[in-house]
Every structure is written in C-alpha cells, then in structure tokens.
Scaffold this active site. Structure first.
Site, PDB file in Angstrom:
ATOM      1  CG  MET A 187      -1.987  -1.122   1.093  1.00 45.53           C
ATOM      2  SD  MET A 187      -3.440  -0.942   2.115  1.00 45.53           S
ATOM      3  CE  MET A 187      -2.823  -1.382   3.716  1.00 45.53           C
ATOM      4  N   GLY A 188       2.087   1.148   0.525  1.00 42.34           N
ATOM      5  CA  GLY A 188       2.970   2.314   0.565  1.00 42.34           C
ATOM      6  C   GLY A 188       3.701   2.389   1.888  1.00 42.34           C
ATOM      7  CG  LEU A 224       7.303   1.518  -0.462  1.00 42.04           C
ATOM      8  CD1 LEU A 224       7.992   1.565  -1.817  1.00 42.04           C
ATOM      9  CD2 LEU A 224       6.231   0.435  -0.449  1.00 42.04           C
ATOM     10  N   GLY A 246       3.659 -10.930   0.038  1.00 41.55           N
ATOM     11  CA  GLY A 246       4.421 -11.374   1.213  1.00 41.55           C
ATOM     12  C   GLY A 246       3.677 -12.433   2.008  1.00 41.55           C
ATOM     13  CD  GLN A 247       3.586 -17.629   3.889  1.00 44.29           C
ATOM     14  OE1 GLN A 247       3.407 -17.700   2.681  1.00 44.29           O
ATOM     15  NE2 GLN A 247       2.876 -18.300   4.768  1.00 44.29           N
ATOM     16  CG  HIS A 281       6.569  -2.705   1.246  1.00 46.45           C
ATOM     17  ND1 HIS A 281       6.572  -1.791   2.272  1.00 46.45           N
ATOM     18  CD2 HIS A 281       5.326  -3.238   1.220  1.00 46.45           C
ATOM     19  CE1 HIS A 281       5.384  -1.770   2.848  1.00 46.45           C
ATOM     20  NE2 HIS A 281       4.607  -2.643   2.228  1.00 46.45           N
ATOM     21  CB  SER A 302       3.243   0.351   6.583  1.00 42.55           C
ATOM     22  OG  SER A 302       3.704  -0.193   5.382  1.00 42.55           O
ATOM     23  NE  ARG A 303      -2.924  -0.973   9.667  1.00 43.64           N
ATOM     24  CZ  ARG A 303      -3.429  -1.671   8.637  1.00 43.64           C
ATOM     25  NH1 ARG A 303      -2.814  -2.746   8.205  1.00 43.64           N
ATOM     26  NH2 ARG A 303      -4.540  -1.278   8.062  1.00 43.64           N
ATOM     27  CG  ASP A 309      -0.060  -9.211   4.847  1.00 42.28           C
ATOM     28  OD1 ASP A 309      -0.707  -8.767   5.799  1.00 42.28           O
ATOM     29  OD2 ASP A 309       0.987  -8.670   4.442  1.00 42.28           O
TER      30      ASP A 309
HETATM   31  N1  LIG Z   1       7.836  -7.899   6.464  1.00 35.48           N
HETATM   32  C1  LIG Z   1       7.447  -8.250   5.240  1.00 35.48           C
HETATM   33  N2  LIG Z   1       8.105  -9.219   4.573  1.00 35.48           N
HETATM   34  C2  LIG Z   1       7.722  -9.593   3.332  1.00 35.48           C
HETATM   35  N3  LIG Z   1       6.677  -9.049   2.681  1.00 35.48           N
HETATM   36  C3  LIG Z   1       5.985  -8.081   3.299  1.00 35.48           C
HETATM   37  C4  LIG Z   1       6.329  -7.620   4.604  1.00 35.48           C
HETATM   38  N4  LIG Z   1       5.469  -6.657   4.968  1.00 35.48           N
HETATM   39  C5  LIG Z   1       4.609  -6.499   3.949  1.00 35.48           C
HETATM   40  N5  LIG Z   1       4.910  -7.350   2.938  1.00 35.48           N
HETATM   41  C6  LIG Z   1       4.176  -7.530   1.677  1.00 35.48           C
HETATM   42  O1  LIG Z   1       4.182  -6.345   0.935  1.00 35.48           O
HETATM   43  C7  LIG Z   1       2.951  -6.214   0.209  1.00 35.48           C
HETATM   44  C8  LIG Z   1       2.344  -4.890   0.521  1.00 35.48           C
HETATM   45  O2  LIG Z   1       1.945  -4.881   1.888  1.00 35.48           O
HETATM   46  P1  LIG Z   1       1.352  -3.616   2.647  1.00 35.48           P
HETATM   47  O3  LIG Z   1       1.548  -2.413   1.835  1.00 35.48           O
HETATM   48  O4  LIG Z   1       0.017  -3.930   3.178  1.00 35.48           O
HETATM   49  O5  LIG Z   1       2.410  -3.460   3.809  1.00 35.48           O
HETATM   50  P2  LIG Z   1       2.393  -3.883   5.283  1.00 35.48           P
HETATM   51  O6  LIG Z   1       3.646  -3.447   5.882  1.00 35.48           O
HETATM   52  O7  LIG Z   1       1.989  -5.311   5.343  1.00 35.48           O
HETATM   53  O8  LIG Z   1       1.236  -2.988   5.852  1.00 35.48           O
HETATM   54  P3  LIG Z   1       0.274  -3.268   7.068  1.00 35.48           P
HETATM   55  O9  LIG Z   1       0.996  -2.769   8.237  1.00 35.48           O
HETATM   56  O10 LIG Z   1      -0.908  -2.464   6.680  1.00 35.48           O
HETATM   57  O11 LIG Z   1      -0.046  -4.717   7.113  1.00 35.48           O
HETATM   58  C9  LIG Z   1       2.064  -7.378   0.675  1.00 35.48           C
HETATM   59  O12 LIG Z   1       2.140  -8.432  -0.258  1.00 35.48           O
HETATM   60  C10 LIG Z   1       2.715  -7.777   1.979  1.00 35.48           C
HETATM   61  O13 LIG Z   1       2.473  -9.132   2.337  1.00 35.48           O
HETATM   62  C1  LIG Z   2      -2.800  -6.652  -1.632  1.00 39.45           C
HETATM   63  C2  LIG Z   2      -2.931  -5.155  -1.351  1.00 39.45           C
HETATM   64  C3  LIG Z   2      -2.033  -4.384  -2.289  1.00 39.45           C
HETATM   65  C4  LIG Z   2      -4.357  -4.748  -1.670  1.00 39.45           C
HETATM   66  O1  LIG Z   2      -4.531  -3.388  -1.381  1.00 39.45           O
HETATM   67  C5  LIG Z   2      -2.629  -4.832   0.127  1.00 39.45           C
HETATM   68  O2  LIG Z   2      -3.507  -5.507   0.980  1.00 39.45           O
HETATM   69  C6  LIG Z   2      -1.213  -5.062   0.499  1.00 39.45           C
HETATM   70  O3  LIG Z   2      -0.411  -4.204   0.143  1.00 39.45           O
HETATM   71  O4  LIG Z   2      -0.902  -6.072   1.158  1.00 39.45           O
HETATM   72  N1  BAL Z   3      -0.953  -5.892   4.617  1.00 35.84           N
HETATM   73  C1  BAL Z   3      -2.351  -6.197   4.646  1.00 35.84           C
HETATM   74  C2  BAL Z   3      -3.180  -5.009   4.358  1.00 35.84           C
HETATM   75  C3  BAL Z   3      -4.053  -4.542   5.465  1.00 35.84           C
HETATM   76  O1  BAL Z   3      -3.823  -4.856   6.641  1.00 35.84           O
HETATM   77  O2  BAL Z   3      -5.010  -3.825   5.177  1.00 35.84           O
END
Ligand SMILES: Nc1ncnc2c1ncn2[C@@H]1O[C@H](COP(=O)(O)OP(=O)(O)OP(=O)(O)O)[C@@H](O)[C@H]1O
Ligand SMILES: CC(C)(CO)[C@@H](O)C(=O)[O-]
Ligand code: BAL
Length: 421
Positions: free
Chosen positions: A1-2, A4, A118-119, A8, A157-158, A121
């Site tokens: 989502m951003g 980064l 990413g695994q 990511h 990101s959170r 999620d």
């Molecule tokens: N620590 C990580 N390792 C590998 N892949 C990741 C990791 N964090 C996020 N991703 C992957 O990056 C992609 C974008 O994820 P997203 O933008 O939702 O980031 P996030 O850090 O997971 O955010 P959130 O805190 O909302 O869960 C997704 O496919 C997610 O599974």
């Molecule tokens: C898959 C996705 C791009 C959908 O907004 C989001 O959930 C994320 O970044 O993990």
């Molecule tokens: N990384 C999963 C997106 C979400 O929590 O909304």
C-alpha cells in the site's frame, strides 16, 4: 500500500531479478479498511517511496488517486467466498472483499506475468491465488518470505504506530510462531494444545489482546485437530469404509525407539492398525533441510508391495529414514525398537524481562544401542523398518507389584479382595 520498508523492497528486488520489467503499485486502498480502522491515518510518504523504488530499479509505479480507482458510479465487488471469510475476514468484516476487488483491478490494469506478495499476510496470499485462478487473471502468484527486524518482529508499515512497550507486546506474535514450531518439532500433534499454549504466552502481555488463534491447514484454512483424530474421523464417519492402507507422515523428525509412545505420526498409524488396516508411520530423521524424495519412494514401494499381497494380515510398520538422497542411503533393515535415546534437555533463556524454558530432545544418553535396532540403522545411514504389534506387553520382569494395587484400595478405605473380574 505504501510507506515502504525492507519487506516491500524484498518483493521488489525479487521481481526485479526474475523479470524484464518491474512495476509496483502504491495505493492505500480504502475499501479494505473497516469503518473504525486507520484509513485516514495510515502512514504515507510518496517521495520517500519513489526514491526507494528508484533505488531498487523499478520501471513503473502505479499510484492512482482514489477517485480514479473508485469513481462515483463504481459498483462491482469481488467476493472470493469461504477463504476470505475466516480468520482475518471474520474479524475485519469486508476486508477481503476490498483486497480482492483492488487486486483484481491492479492485475487487470498491469497484466503482469508474475505478481509478488508477502507470506506475512498469509491469508491474503490465499485470497489472491483463488481470485487469480477463478477469474483467469493469468498471473503467476509468487509468495515471498517474511522479512523481520533482528528481534523477530515482522516489518510492517503499521509498526510506526508502536512505542517501545507496545513493540515488546507485539513480539508475542513472533514468539507464538516460534513456540508453535518448537512444539510441533518436539512431536506435539494436538492443535488444541498448541492453541492453548499460544493463548497463555500472549496473555502474559497485558497490552496484547487476542482476536483469534488459529492452527489451520495452510491451503484451505480449516482448523486442525490431531492427525490421530483425522484417521478416526475419516474411517468412522467420512469414508464409506476402511482404507487399504493408512500412511502417516512423512514426519519432519525421527520417531525412533521409545519416541513412538509420544509420536502423533505413529499414533495415527496405530489408530489405523487397531481398525485392522495396514498402517505405516514414515519419518525422516532431521528437522532442517529435509530431503523427502527417498521417503516418498520408500513409502510408494511399501504401499505397492503390501497392496499386491492380498493375504497379508494387517501390518503396522514404523519406518525411519536418514535425511539423505537415495544415492547416499546404504540399505534398509528390518529392525526392532531401540532404547529411548534421549533425555529431555531443558534450556533456560531470557529476553531481558522474562525467563523462558525450552524443552529440547537432544541430550544423548549413554545407553548402548544394539545393532539390530532402528536407532543403529538410521545412525548408519540405513532405512529402519520396524514391524510392531501395537500392544504394550505385560512387563514380566517386574517384581510382584500387587502391594501397589492393595495400597490404592486401602487409600480408598477398603481391603483389596481378589475378585474375579
Ligand atoms: N515484512 C514483510 N516481509 C515480506 N513481505 C511483506 C512484509 N510486509 C509487507 N509485505 C508484503 O508487501 C505487500 C504490501 O503490503 P502492505 O503495503 O500492506 O504493507 P504492510 O507493511 O503489510 O502494511 P500493514 O501494516 O498495513 O499490514 C504485501 O504483499 C505484503 O504481504
Ligand atoms: C494486496 C494489497 C495491495 C491490496 O490493497 C494490500 O492488501 C497489500 O499491500 O498487502
Ligand atoms: N498488509 C495487509 C493489508 C491490510 O492490513 O489492510
């Protein structure tokens, strides 16, 4: 989502390495946030994101404004059914409709050969795979490992929301996964027990509130019970009758000697054997870098030979393989169970605030191991096949233990009469 981070960027690097062109979407997707979730406050930093993506050699960034993705008359939603309704879907109503809808749009706009997720999620990956397959989106979905900080917390990101104390509480997630892994590797096959141990671990953290704890099948998210229960349910209820053969395993880790008394893999085979079916427990003697090929071939051979021999009475075989390729295995021996090889070794560790105790099965005893035993065979790079009869024989060598039984009755206020049962 951003916003980064290295997690990511690891996906981007992999995409970069495996493809001629790499595209990344940055889009904080409103439809996957619940009404009381953090859509408006979700961290955003487009300049820094673009700099990171440029550094990683990305060719194209798709960062549409919300009104372009969801114009006022937008009305179509993607529902992937059951896989999106459990776990995260149950606790964040509508979340996976939002994810599936936007991923469907992103994949349709970009038409990638491969899409990287990413695994971390894990359920999202299953939802995306279902969507991609069901709607013929034509991408190969690549699932990448979770990148963690040195203390074990998965990058997210959170995480910027967390102060030091909350961060420590968040680590209970990683510790839960580690605990589940340790329990599994030590032979625990009861999913309910694993869930309850995790609950206790997380409840030690006053700041951590549990939504759900799930020990589930990684493909369909069905909650698991014990492998032993699976055999009982399958034979007694789900299947019209007995099976020709129950093959339990291939277990990660050996089940040698008296390990069979605490092994779920062997327990499942015992349930089959008690129901008069041929039953085989298969294990490979390692918990890291497992080589399954030889075990798979051995299992196929045993099943074929047994199935071809209609006159055999039900067999109960405990099979252990050294962790090696077929070319390195020196032979296969019919063995007997060796003595219990290990003593539980308990290690104490601390994370600075709390003391942890880990039970490890790795302290060798000095008991001699006979050359005809399963333990000796596996140690010498041979396959050990032990045929068992599934009963604990009476211990004829024990002294007369009748006083023990008499003592129990006298504790209950009676004299122990010898009564025919
Ligand atoms: N620590 C990580 N390792 C590998 N892949 C990741 C990791 N964090 C996020 N991703 C992957 O990056 C992609 C974008 O994820 P997203 O933008 O939702 O980031 P996030 O850090 O997971 O955010 P959130 O805190 O909302 O869960 C997704 O496919 C997610 O599974
Ligand atoms: C898959 C996705 C791009 C959908 O907004 C989001 O959930 C994320 O970044 O993990
Ligand atoms: N990384 C999963 C997106 C979400 O929590 O909304």
């Amino acid at each position: 989502m951003g916003y980064l981070h290295e997690g990511h960027v690891s996906l981007v690097r992999r995409a970069r390495a495996e493809n001629a062109t790499a595209a990344v979407s940055i889009f904080v997707n409103p439809t996957q946030f619940g009404p009381n979730e953090d859509f408006t406050t979700y961290p955003r930093d487009m300049d820094s994101d673009l700099a990171k993506l440029e550094g990683a050699g990305v060719d194209l960034v798709l960062a549409p404004p919300v009104e372009e993705v969801y114009p006022p008359n937008f009305n179509t939603h993607v529902d992937v059914g059951r896989i999106g309704e459990r776990l995260e879907g149950e606790h964040r109503a509508g979340h996976f409709h939002g994810v599936a809808t936007v991923v469907c749009k992103l994949l349709t706009i970009v038409r990638p050969d491969r899409a990287y997720f990413g695994q971390k999620d894990a359920q999202q990956c299953l939802v995306v795979k279902r969507l991609n397959e069901d709607l013929n989106l034509g991408a190969e979905i690549v699932v990448c490992p979770t990148i963690r900080d040195p203390d074990g917390l998965a990058l997210s990101s959170r995480n910027v929301y967390l102060d030091a104390v909350e961060r420590e509480a968040a680590l209970s997630l990683f510790r839960s996964l580690q605990l589940a892994k340790e329990l599994h590797q030590a032979g625990e096959t009861d999913a309910a027990e694993i869930r309850s141990r995790i609950r206790r671990l997380i409840n030690e953290q006053p700041l951590a509130a549990i939504d759900y704890i799930s020990v589930a099948d990684a493909e369909n998210l069905n909650e698991l019970e014990t492998i032993t229960d699976c055999v009982i349910l399958a034979v007694e209820m789900l299947s019209p009758g007995k099976f020709d053969i129950v093959l339990s395993g291939i277990n990660e880790g050996s089940n040698l000697g008296m390990d069979i008394l605490v092994s779920g893999t062997v327990g499942a085979a015992i349930q089959g054997y008690y129901r008069e079916m041929h039953s085989i427990a298969m294990s490979v003697a390692s918990i890291t870098n497992l080589q399954y090929d030889a075990a798979a071939s051995a299992a196929a051979s045993l099943v074929k030979t047994i199935a071809a021999n209609k006159d055999l009475p039900p067999l109960f075989l405990n099979v252990n393989l050294p962790n090696a390729g077929a070319d390195k295995i020196k032979g296969a021996s019919m063995t007997r169970l060796g003595p219990r090889l290990y003593l539980e070794n308990v290690e104490r560790g601390t994370n600075g605030r709390r003391t942890h105790y880990w039970i490890k099965h790795n302290k060798l005893t000095n008991r001699p191991v006979g050359e005809d035993t399963d333990i000796f065979a596996v140690r010498n790079n041979r396959i050990a096949i032990t045929a068992l009869n599934g009963v604990f024989e009476p211990d004829f060598e024990s002294p007369d233990l009748q006083p023990l039984a008499d003592g129990v009755m006298s504790a209950l206020g009676h004299t122990n009469g010898v009564v025919p049962i």
